[in-house]
Motif scaffolding. Structure first.
Motif, PDB file in Angstrom:
ATOM      1  N   ILE A  95      -1.413  28.269  47.676  1.00 45.41           N
ATOM      2  CA  ILE A  95      -1.667  29.652  47.269  1.00 45.41           C
ATOM      3  C   ILE A  95      -1.308  30.579  48.431  1.00 45.41           C
ATOM      4  O   ILE A  95      -1.802  30.400  49.555  1.00 45.41           O
ATOM      5  N   VAL A  97      -0.385  34.869  49.265  1.00 47.63           N
ATOM      6  CA  VAL A  97      -0.119  36.273  48.918  1.00 47.63           C
ATOM      7  C   VAL A  97       0.475  36.915  50.176  1.00 47.63           C
ATOM      8  O   VAL A  97      -0.060  36.728  51.280  1.00 47.63           O
ATOM      9  N   GLY A 103      -5.514  41.780  49.316  1.00 49.95           N
ATOM     10  CA  GLY A 103      -6.589  42.736  49.058  1.00 49.95           C
ATOM     11  C   GLY A 103      -6.383  43.582  47.814  1.00 49.95           C
ATOM     12  O   GLY A 103      -7.107  44.553  47.591  1.00 49.95           O
ATOM     13  N   GLN A 105      -6.282  42.126  44.690  1.00 50.96           N
ATOM     14  CA  GLN A 105      -6.712  41.251  43.575  1.00 50.96           C
ATOM     15  C   GLN A 105      -5.606  40.298  43.105  1.00 50.96           C
ATOM     16  O   GLN A 105      -5.784  39.615  42.094  1.00 50.96           O
ATOM     17  N   GLY A 107      -4.480  37.557  44.536  1.00 47.73           N
ATOM     18  CA  GLY A 107      -4.905  36.166  44.684  1.00 47.73           C
ATOM     19  C   GLY A 107      -5.827  35.744  43.546  1.00 47.73           C
ATOM     20  O   GLY A 107      -5.668  34.670  42.952  1.00 47.73           O
ATOM     21  N   LYS A 108      -6.766  36.624  43.214  1.00 48.95           N
ATOM     22  CA  LYS A 108      -7.731  36.312  42.150  1.00 48.95           C
ATOM     23  C   LYS A 108      -7.015  36.203  40.794  1.00 48.95           C
ATOM     24  O   LYS A 108      -7.300  35.291  40.009  1.00 48.95           O
ATOM     25  N   LYS A 133     -12.780  29.541  55.862  1.00 46.61           N
ATOM     26  CA  LYS A 133     -12.718  31.017  55.831  1.00 46.61           C
ATOM     27  C   LYS A 133     -12.360  31.557  54.438  1.00 46.61           C
ATOM     28  O   LYS A 133     -12.560  32.740  54.162  1.00 46.61           O
ATOM     29  N   ASN A 134     -11.852  30.682  53.561  1.00 42.04           N
ATOM     30  CA  ASN A 134     -11.482  31.133  52.216  1.00 42.04           C
ATOM     31  C   ASN A 134     -12.497  30.753  51.134  1.00 42.04           C
ATOM     32  O   ASN A 134     -12.264  31.021  49.945  1.00 42.04           O
ATOM     33  N   TYR A 138     -12.620  31.796  46.951  1.00 45.25           N
ATOM     34  CA  TYR A 138     -12.644  30.894  45.785  1.00 45.25           C
ATOM     35  C   TYR A 138     -13.950  31.021  44.997  1.00 45.25           C
ATOM     36  O   TYR A 138     -13.949  30.861  43.775  1.00 45.25           O
ATOM     37  N   LYS A 140     -15.444  33.810  44.537  1.00 46.78           N
ATOM     38  CA  LYS A 140     -15.205  35.001  43.680  1.00 46.78           C
ATOM     39  C   LYS A 140     -14.345  34.647  42.470  1.00 46.78           C
ATOM     40  O   LYS A 140     -14.354  35.348  41.463  1.00 46.78           O
TER      41      LYS A 140
HETATM   42  N1  ACO Z   1     -13.344  35.428  52.144  1.00 47.70           N
HETATM   43  C1  ACO Z   1     -14.210  36.021  51.277  1.00 47.70           C
HETATM   44  N2  ACO Z   1     -13.806  36.838  50.270  1.00 47.70           N
HETATM   45  C2  ACO Z   1     -12.488  37.062  50.143  1.00 47.70           C
HETATM   46  C3  ACO Z   1     -11.522  36.486  51.011  1.00 47.70           C
HETATM   47  C4  ACO Z   1     -11.995  35.632  52.043  1.00 47.70           C
HETATM   48  N3  ACO Z   1     -11.155  35.016  52.894  1.00 47.70           N
HETATM   49  N4  ACO Z   1     -10.288  36.893  50.622  1.00 47.70           N
HETATM   50  C5  ACO Z   1     -10.481  37.693  49.565  1.00 47.70           C
HETATM   51  N5  ACO Z   1     -11.796  37.781  49.277  1.00 47.70           N
HETATM   52  C6  ACO Z   1     -12.430  38.524  48.178  1.00 47.70           C
HETATM   53  C7  ACO Z   1     -11.935  39.966  48.082  1.00 47.70           C
HETATM   54  O1  ACO Z   1     -12.702  40.833  48.873  1.00 47.70           O
HETATM   55  C8  ACO Z   1     -12.078  40.231  46.594  1.00 47.70           C
HETATM   56  O2  ACO Z   1     -13.428  40.525  46.313  1.00 47.70           O
HETATM   57  P1  ACO Z   1     -13.834  41.513  45.084  1.00 47.70           P
HETATM   58  O3  ACO Z   1     -13.309  40.851  43.811  1.00 47.70           O
HETATM   59  O4  ACO Z   1     -15.317  41.603  45.148  1.00 47.70           O
HETATM   60  O5  ACO Z   1     -13.119  42.820  45.343  1.00 47.70           O
HETATM   61  C9  ACO Z   1     -11.774  38.864  45.946  1.00 47.70           C
HETATM   62  O6  ACO Z   1     -12.021  37.889  46.968  1.00 47.70           O
HETATM   63  C10 ACO Z   1     -10.348  38.741  45.459  1.00 47.70           C
HETATM   64  O7  ACO Z   1      -9.491  39.021  46.560  1.00 47.70           O
HETATM   65  P2  ACO Z   1      -7.920  39.215  46.375  1.00 47.70           P
HETATM   66  O8  ACO Z   1      -7.552  40.643  46.636  1.00 47.70           O
HETATM   67  O9  ACO Z   1      -7.480  38.646  45.077  1.00 47.70           O
HETATM   68  O10 ACO Z   1      -7.381  38.326  47.562  1.00 47.70           O
HETATM   69  P3  ACO Z   1      -5.874  38.222  48.083  1.00 47.70           P
HETATM   70  O11 ACO Z   1      -4.913  38.715  47.082  1.00 47.70           O
HETATM   71  O12 ACO Z   1      -5.812  38.832  49.442  1.00 47.70           O
HETATM   72  O13 ACO Z   1      -5.674  36.636  48.200  1.00 47.70           O
HETATM   73  C11 ACO Z   1      -5.730  34.774  49.710  1.00 47.70           C
HETATM   74  C12 ACO Z   1      -6.560  35.837  48.968  1.00 47.70           C
HETATM   75  C13 ACO Z   1      -4.957  33.933  48.703  1.00 47.70           C
HETATM   76  C14 ACO Z   1      -6.684  33.881  50.495  1.00 47.70           C
HETATM   77  C15 ACO Z   1      -4.754  35.531  50.650  1.00 47.70           C
HETATM   78  O14 ACO Z   1      -5.489  36.237  51.608  1.00 47.70           O
HETATM   79  C16 ACO Z   1      -3.744  34.637  51.355  1.00 47.70           C
HETATM   80  O15 ACO Z   1      -2.643  34.395  50.841  1.00 47.70           O
HETATM   81  N6  ACO Z   1      -4.100  34.166  52.579  1.00 47.70           N
HETATM   82  C17 ACO Z   1      -3.164  33.371  53.395  1.00 47.70           C
HETATM   83  C18 ACO Z   1      -2.829  32.011  52.783  1.00 47.70           C
HETATM   84  C19 ACO Z   1      -4.078  31.234  52.369  1.00 47.70           C
HETATM   85  O16 ACO Z   1      -5.018  31.071  53.129  1.00 47.70           O
HETATM   86  N7  ACO Z   1      -4.030  30.706  51.123  1.00 47.70           N
HETATM   87  C20 ACO Z   1      -5.099  29.898  50.542  1.00 47.70           C
HETATM   88  C21 ACO Z   1      -4.869  28.461  50.871  1.00 47.70           C
HETATM   89  S1  ACO Z   1      -5.943  27.326  50.015  1.00 47.70           S
HETATM   90  C22 ACO Z   1      -4.976  26.628  48.792  1.00 47.70           C
HETATM   91  O17 ACO Z   1      -3.769  26.807  48.768  1.00 47.70           O
HETATM   92  C23 ACO Z   1      -5.632  25.786  47.729  1.00 47.70           C
END
Ligand code: ACO
Length: 154
Positions: A95, A97, A103, A105, A107-108, A133-134, A138, A140
């Motif tokens: 996954i 973004v 930030g 939405q 990812g969600k 840290k993630n 998940y 959410k």
């Molecule tokens: N910790 C706690 N809450 C979080 C985090 C976090 N690290 N990241 C996002 N959230 C919350 C947001 O605040 C939001 O909350 P809300 O619905 O109350 O407003 C909700 O989760 C949804 O957030 P999105 O905006 O959808 O998150 P985003 O689009 O930034 O995607 C992701 C999150 C995928 C972790 C992104 O930051 C990313 O690509 N990070 C780098 C790569 C990574 O770590 N990928 C995950 C690997 S695990 C795997 O592949 C199975």
């Protein structure tokens, strides 16, 4: 919760090589040098592998923005098992973004979409590994912590 205007979510296609899908994956980890030929061969292979119920085994997915750039990507791989009466397990993988698109939405929305693919295929559970840290992200998306990951890496 919906995608920003002009964004869309769909299955990855071989022409996504030219839409920056590998740059997007670099938000997750090292991608390395992958030729267009290698990329297209793998996407075509994923396209050819079906489950017994006719659904795709590999479900690489992208979100593209209004300029047709890949801004998020992820996969659900569906495993056919013996246990649970030849049950199916979904594995959410890779996954990412783009940093400047986090930030919003995306990812969600991506996780919800992949989860629905797994449910529609009939998976009795859907699992993933993630960095501590993630965990909040998940949670959410409706996932619960259920143990530890173990690995051998080389
Ligand atoms: N910790 C706690 N809450 C979080 C985090 C976090 N690290 N990241 C996002 N959230 C919350 C947001 O605040 C939001 O909350 P809300 O619905 O109350 O407003 C909700 O989760 C949804 O957030 P999105 O905006 O959808 O998150 P985003 O689009 O930034 O995607 C992701 C999150 C995928 C972790 C992104 O930051 C990313 O690509 N990070 C780098 C790569 C990574 O770590 N990928 C995950 C690997 S695990 C795997 O592949 C199975």
């Amino acid at each position: 919760m919906s995608l920003p205007e002009n964004y869309s979510i769909r299955r990855m296609v071989s022409s996504d090589y030219d839409r920056g899908v590998l740059t997007t994956l670099e938000a997750l980890t090292v991608v390395g040098t992958i030729s267009k030929y290698q990329f297209q061969a793998l996407v075509n292979k994923w396209e050819s592998l079906e489950l017994n119920n006719g659904k795709f085994m590999y479900n690489p997915t992208v979100i593209v923005d209004g300029d047709d750039t890949v801004v998020a990507t992820g996969m659900i791989l569906i495993e056919e098992k013996l246990i649970h009466q030849c049950g199916l397990v979904g594995h959410i993988e890779d996954i990412a973004v783009r940093k400047d698109q986090q930030g919003k939405q995306l990812g969600k929305i991506l996780i919800n979409h992949l989860t629905q693919i797994g449910k529609d295929a009939g998976c009795y559970k859907i699992i993933l590994d993630c960095d501590p840290k993630n965990v909040g992200f998940y949670e959410k998306c409706g996932y619960k912590n259920n143990g530890l990951e173990m690995e051998i890496r080389q």
